[in-house]
Design a protein around this motif. Structure first.
Motif, PDB file in Angstrom:
ATOM      1  N   ARG A  55       0.853  -1.180   0.000  1.00 12.57           N
ATOM      2  CA  ARG A  55       0.000   0.000   0.000  1.00 12.57           C
ATOM      3  C   ARG A  55       0.895   1.239   0.000  1.00 12.57           C
ATOM      4  O   ARG A  55       1.638   1.464   0.963  1.00 12.57           O
ATOM      5  N   PRO A  56       0.871   2.046  -1.074  1.00 15.67           N
ATOM      6  CA  PRO A  56       1.751   3.216  -1.128  1.00 15.67           C
ATOM      7  C   PRO A  56       1.224   4.373  -0.285  1.00 15.67           C
ATOM      8  O   PRO A  56       0.037   4.420   0.067  1.00 15.67           O
ATOM      9  N   ASP A 102     -10.229   4.713  -3.937  1.00 17.55           N
ATOM     10  CA  ASP A 102     -10.640   4.898  -5.322  1.00 17.55           C
ATOM     11  C   ASP A 102      -9.509   4.663  -6.320  1.00 17.55           C
ATOM     12  O   ASP A 102      -9.720   4.700  -7.528  1.00 17.55           O
ATOM     13  N   ARG A 103      -8.281   4.397  -5.829  1.00 13.53           N
ATOM     14  CA  ARG A 103      -7.123   4.219  -6.699  1.00 13.53           C
ATOM     15  C   ARG A 103      -7.082   2.796  -7.272  1.00 13.53           C
ATOM     16  O   ARG A 103      -7.745   1.892  -6.773  1.00 13.53           O
ATOM     17  N   PRO A 104      -6.286   2.576  -8.342  1.00 18.89           N
ATOM     18  CA  PRO A 104      -6.256   1.254  -8.991  1.00 18.89           C
ATOM     19  C   PRO A 104      -5.751   0.143  -8.069  1.00 18.89           C
ATOM     20  O   PRO A 104      -4.958   0.369  -7.157  1.00 18.89           O
ATOM     21  N   VAL A 105      -6.218  -1.064  -8.365  1.00 17.66           N
ATOM     22  CA  VAL A 105      -5.764  -2.285  -7.695  1.00 17.66           C
ATOM     23  C   VAL A 105      -5.123  -3.175  -8.749  1.00 17.66           C
ATOM     24  O   VAL A 105      -5.719  -3.425  -9.807  1.00 17.66           O
ATOM     25  N   VAL A 106      -3.910  -3.648  -8.467  1.00 20.32           N
ATOM     26  CA  VAL A 106      -3.160  -4.468  -9.419  1.00 20.32           C
ATOM     27  C   VAL A 106      -2.815  -5.811  -8.776  1.00 20.32           C
ATOM     28  O   VAL A 106      -2.139  -5.851  -7.744  1.00 20.32           O
ATOM     29  N   PHE A 107      -3.266  -6.908  -9.380  1.00 20.94           N
ATOM     30  CA  PHE A 107      -2.827  -8.245  -8.989  1.00 20.94           C
ATOM     31  C   PHE A 107      -1.580  -8.611  -9.782  1.00 20.94           C
ATOM     32  O   PHE A 107      -1.489  -8.340 -10.985  1.00 20.94           O
ATOM     33  N   ARG A 139      -0.071   5.566  -7.191  1.00 20.02           N
ATOM     34  CA  ARG A 139      -0.863   5.359  -5.977  1.00 20.02           C
ATOM     35  C   ARG A 139      -1.801   4.157  -6.144  1.00 20.02           C
ATOM     36  O   ARG A 139      -2.989   4.202  -5.842  1.00 20.02           O
ATOM     37  N   ALA A 140      -1.206   3.059  -6.614  1.00 19.84           N
ATOM     38  CA  ALA A 140      -1.962   1.829  -6.859  1.00 19.84           C
ATOM     39  C   ALA A 140      -1.682   0.816  -5.758  1.00 19.84           C
ATOM     40  O   ALA A 140      -0.560   0.715  -5.252  1.00 19.84           O
ATOM     41  N   LEU A 141      -2.686   0.056  -5.400  1.00 18.04           N
ATOM     42  CA  LEU A 141      -2.549  -1.023  -4.427  1.00 18.04           C
ATOM     43  C   LEU A 141      -2.079  -2.278  -5.152  1.00 18.04           C
ATOM     44  O   LEU A 141      -2.684  -2.690  -6.155  1.00 18.04           O
ATOM     45  N   ILE A 142      -1.007  -2.907  -4.666  1.00 16.67           N
ATOM     46  CA  ILE A 142      -0.475  -4.114  -5.277  1.00 16.67           C
ATOM     47  C   ILE A 142      -0.860  -5.322  -4.428  1.00 16.67           C
ATOM     48  O   ILE A 142      -0.616  -5.348  -3.219  1.00 16.67           O
ATOM     49  N   LEU A 143      -1.427  -6.337  -5.072  1.00 17.39           N
ATOM     50  CA  LEU A 143      -1.830  -7.580  -4.410  1.00 17.39           C
ATOM     51  C   LEU A 143      -1.162  -8.737  -5.142  1.00 17.39           C
ATOM     52  O   LEU A 143      -1.433  -8.957  -6.331  1.00 17.39           O
ATOM     53  N   ALA A 144      -0.290  -9.455  -4.461  1.00 21.38           N
ATOM     54  CA  ALA A 144       0.460 -10.551  -5.071  1.00 21.38           C
ATOM     55  C   ALA A 144       0.126 -11.858  -4.375  1.00 21.38           C
ATOM     56  O   ALA A 144       0.703 -12.169  -3.324  1.00 21.38           O
ATOM     57  N   PRO A 145      -0.804 -12.648  -4.898  1.00 19.74           N
ATOM     58  CA  PRO A 145      -1.112 -13.942  -4.283  1.00 19.74           C
ATOM     59  C   PRO A 145       0.108 -14.857  -4.321  1.00 19.74           C
ATOM     60  O   PRO A 145       0.830 -14.909  -5.329  1.00 19.74           O
ATOM     61  N   GLY A 146       0.338 -15.571  -3.238  1.00 21.86           N
ATOM     62  CA  GLY A 146       1.435 -16.516  -3.176  1.00 21.86           C
ATOM     63  C   GLY A 146       0.918 -17.942  -3.073  1.00 21.86           C
ATOM     64  O   GLY A 146       0.180 -18.268  -2.138  1.00 21.86           O
ATOM     65  N   LEU A 153       2.190   0.479 -20.045  1.00 21.51           N
ATOM     66  CA  LEU A 153       1.039   0.282 -20.930  1.00 21.51           C
ATOM     67  C   LEU A 153      -0.261   0.677 -20.239  1.00 21.51           C
ATOM     68  O   LEU A 153      -1.121   1.355 -20.828  1.00 21.51           O
ATOM     69  N   TRP A 154      -0.422   0.267 -18.993  1.00 17.01           N
ATOM     70  CA  TRP A 154      -1.673   0.528 -18.287  1.00 17.01           C
ATOM     71  C   TRP A 154      -1.815   1.982 -17.851  1.00 17.01           C
ATOM     72  O   TRP A 154      -2.881   2.576 -18.007  1.00 17.01           O
ATOM     73  N   PHE A 155      -0.768   2.536 -17.270  1.00 13.48           N
ATOM     74  CA  PHE A 155      -0.905   3.818 -16.577  1.00 13.48           C
ATOM     75  C   PHE A 155      -0.306   5.008 -17.325  1.00 13.48           C
ATOM     76  O   PHE A 155      -0.548   6.150 -16.944  1.00 13.48           O
ATOM     77  N   GLU A 156       0.453   4.735 -18.388  1.00 15.84           N
ATOM     78  CA  GLU A 156       0.976   5.817 -19.219  1.00 15.84           C
ATOM     79  C   GLU A 156       0.461   5.734 -20.644  1.00 15.84           C
ATOM     80  O   GLU A 156       0.691   6.643 -21.446  1.00 15.84           O
ATOM     81  N   GLY A 157      -0.221   4.638 -20.966  1.00 12.53           N
ATOM     82  CA  GLY A 157      -0.850   4.493 -22.262  1.00 12.53           C
ATOM     83  C   GLY A 157       0.098   4.213 -23.405  1.00 12.53           C
ATOM     84  O   GLY A 157      -0.286   4.351 -24.576  1.00 12.53           O
ATOM     85  N   GLN A 158       1.322   3.777 -23.104  1.00 18.52           N
ATOM     86  CA  GLN A 158       2.287   3.512 -24.166  1.00 18.52           C
ATOM     87  C   GLN A 158       3.421   2.626 -23.655  1.00 18.52           C
ATOM     88  O   GLN A 158       3.620   2.489 -22.444  1.00 18.52           O
TER      89      GLN A 158
END
Length: 296
Positions: free
Chosen positions: A38-39, A45-50, A74-81, A275-280
């Motif tokens: 969590r940054p 309301d910010r993005p969630v990334v698995f 300011r994205a939440l990172i979720l890494a299943p193990g 690609l996702w957050f800068e569009g390129q």
């Protein structure tokens, strides 16, 4: 304290988090782990990334690959193990536990492919996110998981899925058995056409050309897709497009390639974030820098 309250408390402060996720449907006796970040400045309301790890089962490292991007966006990172001890080999992880050790199809509700969606539902119940959908990135074995997850489960919890440098792929056809295809699992022609219409992104390092090694499958079905991972990514897209033409339906899958990048989970994490957050794609200088710092 219930699980939603416990995870809300665990996520209350910024930083790295590790939380045991007990999925009573998937495997009641063996919890998987949720390694998260969590940054500072994150709000629900910010993005969630698995982020799905490779065959080394190094979910904490894969989480850390995304920390810079998480801080910037300011994205939440979720890494299943998925530990090797409880999810041994490709059958239990890459292939989702769809088929058991005896070759029998298991109940679909217990497939590992449902775990990310259930994790998302938990963080939603806990108030950690208000987002209805998450992004999902998988690399290597995790890409095989991600791509077959799209073929076999409800994609609605995810706004975007990127499968990067998969070892080999599940083909969108009912004429070949799982894991080479999706035959024998009760899916219909309408299911195949719906999967082809969904915008899946295949991300491939142009230098991912190894033909040997423990994570390069050499079973006949994998070799039929190409000698190396880069060739297999190209084969998948060509197959999917041909299948869509044969059916007279749309194929919204696409292939993005990363110049100079080999089998590198860190580098392709950075490419995917761009690609996702800068569009390129990253520019040539950034791509060259990433190619010079390989990490599995």
């Amino acid at each position: 304290m219930n699980e939603a309250e416990a995870i809300a408390r665990a996520f209350a402060a910024p930083g790295r988090i590790s939380f045991p996720f007990g999925d009573a449907i998937h495997d009641p006796d063996n919890p998987v782990w949720l390694h998260a970040y969590r940054p500072e400045g994150y709000t629900p309301d910010r993005p969630v990334v698995f982020v799905l790890h490779g065959m080394a089962r190094n979910a904490e490292e894969y989480r850390d690959y995304w920390i810079d991007a998480a801080d910037r966006h300011r994205a939440l990172i979720l890494a299943p193990g998925f530990p090797q001890e409880t999810h041994p080999g490709a059958r239990a992880y890459d292939d989702g536990g769809v088929v058991d050790a005896h070759g029998e199809v298991t109940p679909s509700r217990r497939w590992a492919y449902h775990v990310p969606a259930r994790m998302l539902a938990l963080v939603q119940r806990a108030g950690i996110t208000k987002r209805r959908q998450a992004f999902l990135f998988g690399h290597s074995a995790g890409a095989g998981f991600a791509q077959r997850m799209v073929l076999l489960t409800d994609r609605s919890p995810f706004c975007a899925v990127v499968a990067a440098n998969a070892n080999w792929y599940g083909l969108p056809t009912l004429l070949r058995p799982f894991p080479e295809g999706i035959g024998g699992l009760g899916l219909t022609d309408a299911d195949v056409e719906a999967r082809l219409a969904w915008p899946l992104t295949i991300l491939a390092g142009e230098a991912d050309l190894d033909t040997t090694g423990p994570s390069v499958p050499t079973l006949p079905a994998a070799l039929a897709q190409g000698a190396n991972r880069f060739a297999r990514a190209q084969h998948l897209l060509a197959f999917a497009r041909a299948e869509a033409v044969r059916r007279g339906t749309a194929c919204h899958w696409r292939l993005e390639t990363a110049s100079g990048i080999a089998h590198d989970g860190y580098a392709l994490s950075q490419v995917c974030a761009a690609l996702w957050f800068e569009g390129q794609m990253p520019d040539a200088a950034r791509m060259a820098a990433l190619a010079g710092k390989p990490r599995a």
